[in-house]
Design a protein around this motif. Structure first.
Motif, short mmCIF file in Angstrom:
data_model
loop_
_atom_site.label_atom_id
_atom_site.label_comp_id
_atom_site.label_asym_id
_atom_site.label_seq_id
_atom_site.Cartn_x
_atom_site.Cartn_y
_atom_site.Cartn_z
N ALA A 227 0.38 -1.07 0.03
CA ALA A 227 0.22 -0.14 -0.09
C ALA A 227 0.67 1.47 -0.52
O ALA A 227 1.29 1.94 1.03
N PRO A 228 1.80 1.29 -1.36
CA PRO A 228 2.86 3.17 -0.55
C PRO A 228 1.74 4.21 -0.74
O PRO A 228 0.15 3.90 -1.42
N GLY A 229 2.06 4.97 -0.06
CA GLY A 229 1.57 6.13 0.43
C GLY A 229 0.69 6.35 1.21
O GLY A 229 0.19 7.59 1.83
N MET A 230 0.65 5.58 1.94
CA MET A 230 -0.15 4.90 2.95
C MET A 230 0.27 5.95 4.48
O MET A 230 -0.13 6.34 4.98
N GLY A 231 1.65 5.71 4.47
CA GLY A 231 2.25 6.47 5.39
C GLY A 231 1.74 8.13 5.35
O GLY A 231 1.83 8.38 6.30
N ALA A 232 2.17 8.78 4.14
CA ALA A 232 1.68 9.74 4.53
C ALA A 232 -0.07 10.04 4.29
O ALA A 232 -0.31 11.71 4.81
N ALA A 233 -0.60 9.55 3.55
CA ALA A 233 -2.50 9.62 4.10
C ALA A 233 -2.58 9.59 5.32
O ALA A 233 -3.54 10.15 5.99
N SER A 234 -1.29 8.70 6.25
CA SER A 234 -1.65 8.74 7.87
C SER A 234 -1.30 9.48 7.96
O SER A 234 -2.24 10.34 9.71
N LEU A 235 -0.23 9.97 8.14
CA LEU A 235 0.10 11.60 8.53
C LEU A 235 -0.63 12.82 8.01
O LEU A 235 -1.18 13.15 9.09
N ARG A 236 -1.64 13.04 6.75
CA ARG A 236 -2.10 14.02 6.30
C ARG A 236 -3.84 13.15 7.44
O ARG A 236 -4.20 14.00 8.08
N MET A 237 -4.02 12.26 7.79
CA MET A 237 -5.71 12.36 8.11
C MET A 237 -5.25 12.60 9.35
O MET A 237 -6.41 13.34 10.72
N TYR A 238 -4.50 12.27 10.24
CA TYR A 238 -3.54 12.39 12.30
C TYR A 238 -4.23 14.09 11.68
O TYR A 238 -4.74 14.22 12.58
N SER A 239 -3.35 15.12 10.85
CA SER A 239 -3.81 16.26 11.08
C SER A 239 -5.03 16.52 10.36
O SER A 239 -5.86 17.96 11.00
N GLN A 240 -5.74 16.21 9.93
CA GLN A 240 -7.63 15.75 9.34
C GLN A 240 -8.08 16.22 10.55
O GLN A 240 -8.98 16.65 10.43
N VAL A 241 -7.86 15.12 11.32
CA VAL A 241 -8.89 14.38 12.72
C VAL A 241 -8.50 15.88 14.15
O VAL A 241 -9.18 15.46 15.04
N GLY A 242 -7.31 16.48 13.90
CA GLY A 242 -6.61 16.99 15.23
C GLY A 242 -5.54 16.86 16.05
O GLY A 242 -6.03 16.82 17.01
N ASP A 243 -5.35 15.05 15.86
CA ASP A 243 -4.50 14.51 16.17
C ASP A 243 -3.27 14.69 16.26
O ASP A 243 -2.33 13.85 15.75
N TYR A 244 -2.68 15.67 16.31
CA TYR A 244 -1.45 16.08 16.16
C TYR A 244 -0.40 15.70 17.45
O TYR A 244 0.48 15.10 16.42
N LYS A 245 -0.38 14.82 17.99
CA LYS A 245 0.11 14.66 18.74
C LYS A 245 0.53 13.73 18.28
O LYS A 245 1.97 13.16 17.80
N ALA A 246 -0.19 12.79 17.43
CA ALA A 246 -0.05 11.24 17.32
C ALA A 246 1.10 12.24 15.29
O ALA A 246 1.53 10.92 14.76
N GLN A 247 -0.05 12.68 15.09
CA GLN A 247 0.89 12.99 13.71
C GLN A 247 3.06 13.53 14.19
O GLN A 247 3.29 13.50 13.41
N THR A 248 3.11 14.42 15.27
CA THR A 248 3.84 14.72 15.83
C THR A 248 5.12 13.22 15.50
O THR A 248 6.18 12.66 15.19
N GLU A 249 4.43 12.65 16.26
CA GLU A 249 5.05 11.32 16.75
C GLU A 249 4.97 10.54 15.43
O GLU A 249 6.42 10.35 15.25
N GLY A 250 4.00 10.18 14.77
CA GLY A 250 4.87 9.99 12.99
C GLY A 250 5.33 10.55 12.29
O GLY A 250 6.33 10.06 11.79
N LEU A 251 5.61 11.95 12.35
CA LEU A 251 6.55 12.34 11.60
C LEU A 251 7.99 11.94 12.03
O LEU A 251 9.23 11.79 11.73
N LEU A 252 8.11 11.65 13.52
CA LEU A 252 9.20 11.45 14.25
C LEU A 252 9.49 10.27 13.75
O LEU A 252 11.13 9.68 13.28
#
Length: 622
Positions: free
Chosen positions: A525-550
């Motif tokens: 499933a290529p591209g799903m990692g980036a989609a996951s980070l965008r979805m965290y931002s979309q739903v306002g879960d910025y802590k999970a987005q931060t941890e995903g970026l790290l």
């Protein structure tokens, strides 16, 4: 009758179950026997003894087990026409004759009576009204007498009367409705309802006549409550028909006309289903009038009868049907409860849709079998047998509609008190809904996948069909459901379709779905990692987005998200480790400087652990 010859059949829609032997084998048929609907107990009086069998308590599944008893109460010698305990069971009312009702205070053994002085004024019956403005109601040939029990419990005080020329009456505690039969042929009906605040007069109405203009008999009429609506049900034995008049607050209308197959018939109600018993034919037919049909819900099977140990099977020929679901053989002194076999009924239904729609209207506490489990098993079988998607869509629409109505009302959809003001707890509708939840259906899909009971492409189409039905009813599904769909697409090698679902809202964004996307194999499933980070931002879960970026080795981007959205509870060491893994001294220094400025206590707690790394970077820089 034929019923006894067919009692051994294993499968039956209707069963006379949980038998209770009311007397010894050699007992005579003499004495009084009646079911008290309000108290949920059966009374059998003979001589100076009153034997009582009781159901446990309302709302439990105690109707699915033998009744408890008998408890014995001693009475004064004399005739008995009916007996009822008060709601607190401290006062026993005994209808002795057309001229007398005797009351016994069980606390101090005090007795008092209500008598008629004129023989033309007959006492037809008595019942406890169980209201604040009226304890007891005497029905006489000249009308109604409403009375309150004195605090001393040694007499009644008359509080109201209604004048009618009454031939006989019907009353059910379930609906709190009283019918008075008047006129030369007993066809003019006056009706009252005992609401919480007052006794309400309902519209009078006429019962249709049968052949030859014969009078309507008391045993030909029953008051029944179906899905919160009150009906006056009349057996036209000579015409071979059953007519149901629905009682509204401002009118009465004939709603249903059913076929009667034998003059010897009785009526029961089980879980809002009307059961017509035909003992001579050995069958009982079940009608679900909310389903829109006036035909039995399935082809009838022989009624199954359970007999007490030591009793030779075979009905005695004198059956009494007490509302709602009690049958007594007066000659053999056996009591039964009427129960339904939901699985047998569903297996006889014409279609899966009819069976599952029928199950959605059932109350789990009313049956030994769980309607929800049967619904889920039916859906599992439909998918395993690869039924058409259109058939499955119809089933899913029915189930999703019930889910929506349950969500909107907070109550089972069978609650519709259109005709009376009885409180819900008195009508017995408060219960867990039989409708499966979306998570229940998800478990069915997961089990089908694990069992490999359906081809993946077909199963995916089935899941998409359910999603469409849920969206039509505006249902919000759990993140686990959307994650399951995403995992199916990834397993089947459909990355483009998965991307389309994610980008265009086919899958509802959530942190749970974002986690599932982030854990997918990037090769499948290529591209799903980036989609996951965008979805965290979309739903306002910025802590999970931060941890995903790290986790992706992007500490600089993680710092931007942290600073912009003021994310808390992310350890500075997580940023420093990510910077070290990136292999950029400049990035590490920038992160170190940021932490020293903005992370409280960083210099005293975390910074010393990285002092050696900082020294090496500074030496290399010189």
């Amino acid at each position: 009758t034929r019923m006894e010859h067919q009692a051994g059949q294993s499968q039956a829609h209707v069963r006379l179950a949980y038998p209770v032997l009311l007397a010894g084998k050699d007992a005579t048929s003499e004495g009084f026997c009646s079911w008290d609907e309000g108290g949920r107990e059966l009374h059998k009086a003979a001589g100076t003894q009153l034997r009582t069998w009781r159901q446990k308590r309302r709302g439990s599944r105690s109707h699915l087990e033998p009744m408890h008893g008998p408890n014995v109460t001693f009475l004064a010698a004399g005739p008995v026409q009916s007996i009822q305990f008060s709601s607190d069971r401290n006062v026993l009312a005994i209808h002795r004759s057309e001229q007398e009702v005797e009351f016994l205070n069980r606390e101090d053994a005090a007795q008092f009576s209500q008598r008629r002085r004129s023989r033309s004024d007959k006492i037809l019956g008595f019942f406890w009204a169980r209201t604040s403005y009226c304890d007891a109601v005497l029905v006489t040939s000249t009308g109604l007498e409403l009375a309150l029990l004195l605090d001393s419990r040694r007499n009644l005080r008359l509080v109201d009367t209604r004048r009618h020329q009454v031939n006989w009456y019907k009353y059910t505690h379930d609906s709190r409705v009283l019918l008075l039969a008047t006129g030369p042929l007993n066809r003019r009906m006056f009706a009252y309802q005992f609401t919480k605040k007052e006794m309400v007069k309902l519209p009078k109405f006429e019962l249709g006549g049968g052949k030859g203009g014969s009078p309507v008999q008391e045993d030909d009429v029953a008051l029944v409550t179906l899905y919160g609506n009150v009906f006056c049900c009349i057996l036209h034995r000579e015409d071979g028909a059953v007519t149901l008049h629905q009682l509204y607050q401002d009118s009465v209308a004939v709603k249903h006309r059913l076929q009667l197959y034998s003059p010897n018939a009785g009526i029961s109600v089980v879980d809002n289903l009307l059961v017509l018993h035909h003992p001579d034919e050995g069958v009982s037919m079940v009608y679900d009038l909310l389903g829109g049909s006036e035909m039995p819900i399935s082809a009838p099977l022989a009624t199954r009868i359970d007999w007490p140990e030591g009793i030779v099977p075979g009905l005695g020929g004198d059956l009494r049907f007490f509302y709602p679901d009690v049958v007594v053989d007066m000659k053999k002194h056996v009591l039964w409860r009427v129960v339904l076999d939901l699985e047998a009924i569903c297996s006889s239904e014409a279609s899966d849709l009819d069976a599952i729609a029928f199950l959605q209207r059932r109350r789990p506490a009313a049956h030994a079998q769980c309607p929800r489990a049967l619904s889920l098993q039916s859906m599992h079988t439909m998918v395993a047998e690869r039924r058409s998607l259109s058939a499955l869509h119809s089933v899913f629409r029915v189930v999703c509609q019930v889910m929506r109505e349950q969500r909107e009302t907070g109550l089972p959809t069978s609650m519709s008190f259109s005709s009376h003001e009885a409180a819900p707890e008195e009508s017995g509708f408060i219960d867990t809904t039989a409708a499966p939840t979306a998570d229940d259906i998800l478990e069915v899909f997961q089990r089908l996948r694990e069992e490999e009971a359906a081809p993946p492409r077909y199963l995916l189409s089935v899941v998409e069909t359910f999603l469409l039905a849920a969206q039509t009813e505006q249902l919000s599904l759990s993140p686990q459901f959307h994650a399951f769909v995403a995992s199916m697409l990834a397993r089947m090698g459909r990355p483009f379709q998965l991307q389309q679902y994610v980008q265009h809202g086919g899958l509802e964004a959530s942190s749970g779905l974002a986690v599932a996307l982030g854990e997918m194999d990037p090769r499948a499933a290529p591209g799903m990692g980036a989609a996951s980070l965008r979805m965290y931002s979309q739903v306002g879960d910025y802590k999970a987005q931060t941890e995903g970026l790290l986790a992706e080795g992007r500490p600089a981007d993680a710092l931007r998200v942290l600073r912009k959205h003021e994310v808390e509870d992310v350890s500075p060491s997580a940023f420093l480790e990510a910077a070290l893994d990136a292999g950029s001294p400049g990035l590490f220094l920038a992160v170190f400087r940021f932490c020293s400025w903005f992370a409280p206590g960083f210099l005293s707690s975390t910074a010393p652990r990285y002092a050696q790394v900082l020294d090496e970077i500074q030496r290399d820089a010189r």
